[in-house]
Scaffold this motif. Structure first.
Motif, PDB file in Angstrom:
ATOM      1  N   TRP A   1       0.853  -1.186   0.000  1.00  0.00           N
ATOM      2  CA  TRP A   1       0.000   0.000   0.000  1.00  0.00           C
ATOM      3  C   TRP A   1       0.881   1.225   0.000  1.00  0.00           C
ATOM      4  CZ3 TRP A   1      -2.399   2.151   5.030  1.00  0.00           C
ATOM      5  CH2 TRP A   1      -1.540   1.964   6.117  1.00  0.00           C
ATOM      6  N   HIS A   2       0.302   2.429   0.056  1.00  0.00           N
ATOM      7  CA  HIS A   2       1.094   3.652  -0.109  1.00  0.00           C
ATOM      8  C   HIS A   2       1.759   4.117   1.182  1.00  0.00           C
ATOM      9  CE1 HIS A   2      -2.626   5.323   1.450  1.00  0.00           C
ATOM     10  NE2 HIS A   2      -2.019   6.481   1.643  1.00  0.00           N
ATOM     11  N   ARG A   3       1.393   3.552   2.355  1.00  0.00           N
ATOM     12  CA  ARG A   3       2.007   3.980   3.614  1.00  0.00           C
ATOM     13  C   ARG A   3       2.857   2.854   4.198  1.00  0.00           C
ATOM     14  NH1 ARG A   3      -3.116   6.751   6.418  1.00  0.00           N
ATOM     15  NH2 ARG A   3      -2.644   5.125   7.926  1.00  0.00           N
ATOM     16  N   GLN A   4       3.861   2.422   3.425  1.00  0.00           N
ATOM     17  CA  GLN A   4       4.700   1.294   3.832  1.00  0.00           C
ATOM     18  C   GLN A   4       5.648   1.655   4.973  1.00  0.00           C
ATOM     19  OE1 GLN A   4       6.524   0.184   0.109  1.00  0.00           O
ATOM     20  NE2 GLN A   4       4.617  -0.652  -0.675  1.00  0.00           N
ATOM     21  N   VAL A   5       6.172   2.884   4.965  1.00  0.00           N
ATOM     22  CA  VAL A   5       7.148   3.323   5.963  1.00  0.00           C
ATOM     23  C   VAL A   5       6.710   4.690   6.485  1.00  0.00           C
ATOM     24  CG1 VAL A   5       9.587   3.854   6.405  1.00  0.00           C
ATOM     25  CG2 VAL A   5       8.990   2.094   4.721  1.00  0.00           C
ATOM     26  N   SER A   6       6.727   4.840   7.813  1.00  0.00           N
ATOM     27  CA  SER A   6       6.392   6.138   8.410  1.00  0.00           C
ATOM     28  C   SER A   6       7.665   6.770   8.965  1.00  0.00           C
ATOM     29  CB  SER A   6       5.347   5.963   9.513  1.00  0.00           C
ATOM     30  OG  SER A   6       5.814   5.079  10.515  1.00  0.00           O
ATOM     31  N   LEU A   7       7.773   8.083   8.775  1.00  0.00           N
ATOM     32  CA  LEU A   7       8.941   8.833   9.232  1.00  0.00           C
ATOM     33  C   LEU A   7       8.484  10.041  10.043  1.00  0.00           C
ATOM     34  CD1 LEU A   7       9.464   7.818   6.066  1.00  0.00           C
ATOM     35  CD2 LEU A   7      11.650   8.894   6.478  1.00  0.00           C
ATOM     36  N   LEU A   8       9.230  10.345  11.095  1.00  0.00           N
ATOM     37  CA  LEU A   8       8.974  11.527  11.901  1.00  0.00           C
ATOM     38  C   LEU A   8      10.314  12.124  12.295  1.00  0.00           C
ATOM     39  CD1 LEU A   8       6.751  13.263  13.264  1.00  0.00           C
ATOM     40  CD2 LEU A   8       7.045  11.836  15.290  1.00  0.00           C
ATOM     41  N   ALA A   9      10.432  13.432  12.143  1.00  0.00           N
ATOM     42  CA  ALA A   9      11.680  14.133  12.450  1.00  0.00           C
ATOM     43  C   ALA A   9      11.826  14.347  13.953  1.00  0.00           C
ATOM     44  CB  ALA A   9      11.717  15.476  11.734  1.00  0.00           C
ATOM     45  N   GLN A  10      13.047  14.211  14.451  1.00  0.00           N
ATOM     46  CA  GLN A  10      13.338  14.520  15.848  1.00  0.00           C
ATOM     47  C   GLN A  10      12.943  15.965  16.150  1.00  0.00           C
ATOM     48  OE1 GLN A  10      14.443  12.433  18.378  1.00  0.00           O
ATOM     49  NE2 GLN A  10      13.929  14.206  19.630  1.00  0.00           N
ATOM     50  N   GLU A  11      13.085  16.829  15.156  1.00  0.00           N
ATOM     51  CA  GLU A  11      12.712  18.230  15.322  1.00  0.00           C
ATOM     52  C   GLU A  11      11.222  18.375  15.665  1.00  0.00           C
ATOM     53  OE1 GLU A  11      16.403  18.115  12.737  1.00  0.00           O
ATOM     54  OE2 GLU A  11      14.603  16.903  12.935  1.00  0.00           O
ATOM     55  N   SER A  12      10.380  17.514  15.097  1.00  0.00           N
ATOM     56  CA  SER A  12       8.945  17.522  15.409  1.00  0.00           C
ATOM     57  C   SER A  12       8.701  17.013  16.823  1.00  0.00           C
ATOM     58  CB  SER A  12       8.174  16.663  14.404  1.00  0.00           C
ATOM     59  OG  SER A  12       8.270  17.210  13.106  1.00  0.00           O
ATOM     60  N   ILE A  13       9.410  15.952  17.206  1.00  0.00           N
ATOM     61  CA  ILE A  13       9.294  15.407  18.566  1.00  0.00           C
ATOM     62  C   ILE A  13       9.735  16.464  19.574  1.00  0.00           C
ATOM     63  CG2 ILE A  13      10.143  13.630  20.157  1.00  0.00           C
ATOM     64  CD1 ILE A  13      10.431  11.799  17.607  1.00  0.00           C
ATOM     65  N   ASP A  14      10.796  17.213  19.237  1.00  0.00           N
ATOM     66  CA  ASP A  14      11.295  18.272  20.127  1.00  0.00           C
ATOM     67  C   ASP A  14      10.225  19.335  20.383  1.00  0.00           C
ATOM     68  OD1 ASP A  14      13.701  16.942  20.265  1.00  0.00           O
ATOM     69  OD2 ASP A  14      14.757  18.296  18.888  1.00  0.00           O
ATOM     70  N   LYS A  15       9.382  19.623  19.377  1.00  0.00           N
ATOM     71  CA  LYS A  15       8.291  20.595  19.561  1.00  0.00           C
ATOM     72  C   LYS A  15       7.348  20.131  20.665  1.00  0.00           C
ATOM     73  CE  LYS A  15       7.869  22.145  14.780  1.00  0.00           C
ATOM     74  NZ  LYS A  15       6.962  22.139  13.635  1.00  0.00           N
ATOM     75  N   MET A  16       7.063  18.820  20.700  1.00  0.00           N
ATOM     76  CA  MET A  16       6.174  18.271  21.729  1.00  0.00           C
ATOM     77  C   MET A  16       6.836  18.376  23.105  1.00  0.00           C
ATOM     78  SD  MET A  16       3.393  17.156  20.152  1.00  0.00           S
ATOM     79  CE  MET A  16       2.660  15.899  21.167  1.00  0.00           C
TER      80      MET A  16
END
Length: 148
Positions: free
Chosen positions: A44-59
């Protein structure tokens, strides 16, 4: 935009959907499948998910504690690139594998363990998804290179 722009900070895997993933030192990302052994992999089109540490740092900056790689169910935690600014269709080389960006963000599903534990989730706005174009290993510390 071409060139080395980021690094793999963590590789995360889970055997079932909706749970926090465990970090592993390396993984095989299979063409038209995703991370071998991960519940979200498949044709399917969502085989791998990615999230930046920079986004986690915002949380973390808004006071949410205990956030680490895999907490948002991402397969790859990255550093040094603003993932959600990559256009759909962008080709990237990650470690030995090649990917294409297929989606930016997603809706959290009902009963999401991450949202229940953390209170909110950054994945719907800043997480991205890819499909694997060429099989290869990815190791922690590998480079992420924008191809086009």
């Amino acid at each position: 935009m071409n060139g080395i722009v980021g690094r793999v900070k963590a590789i995360n895997i889970s055997k079932e959907k909706g749970v926090i993933k465990e970090s592993i030192p390396e993984g095989v990302f299979q063409e038209e499948h995703g991370l071998v052994g991960d519940a979200h992999a498949g044709k399917w089109h969502r085989q791998v998910s990615l999230l930046a540490q920079e986004s986690i740092d915002k949380m973390t900056e808004i006071g949410i504690e205990g956030l680490c790689s895999g907490k948002f169910a991402e397969n790859l935690t990255t550093k040094g690139i603003i993932l959600h600014e990559l256009p759909v269709g962008t080709k990237v080389k990650i470690g030995e594998s090649f990917h294409e960006v297929t989606q930016i963000g997603k809706e959290c599903h009902t009963g999401c363990a991450i949202k229940a534990q953390v209170g909110q989730c950054i994945m719907p706005k800043e997480g991205i998804f890819t499909r694997v174009l060429k099989t290869g290993k990815i190791r922690v510390g590998d480079t992420i290179e924008i191809i086009d």
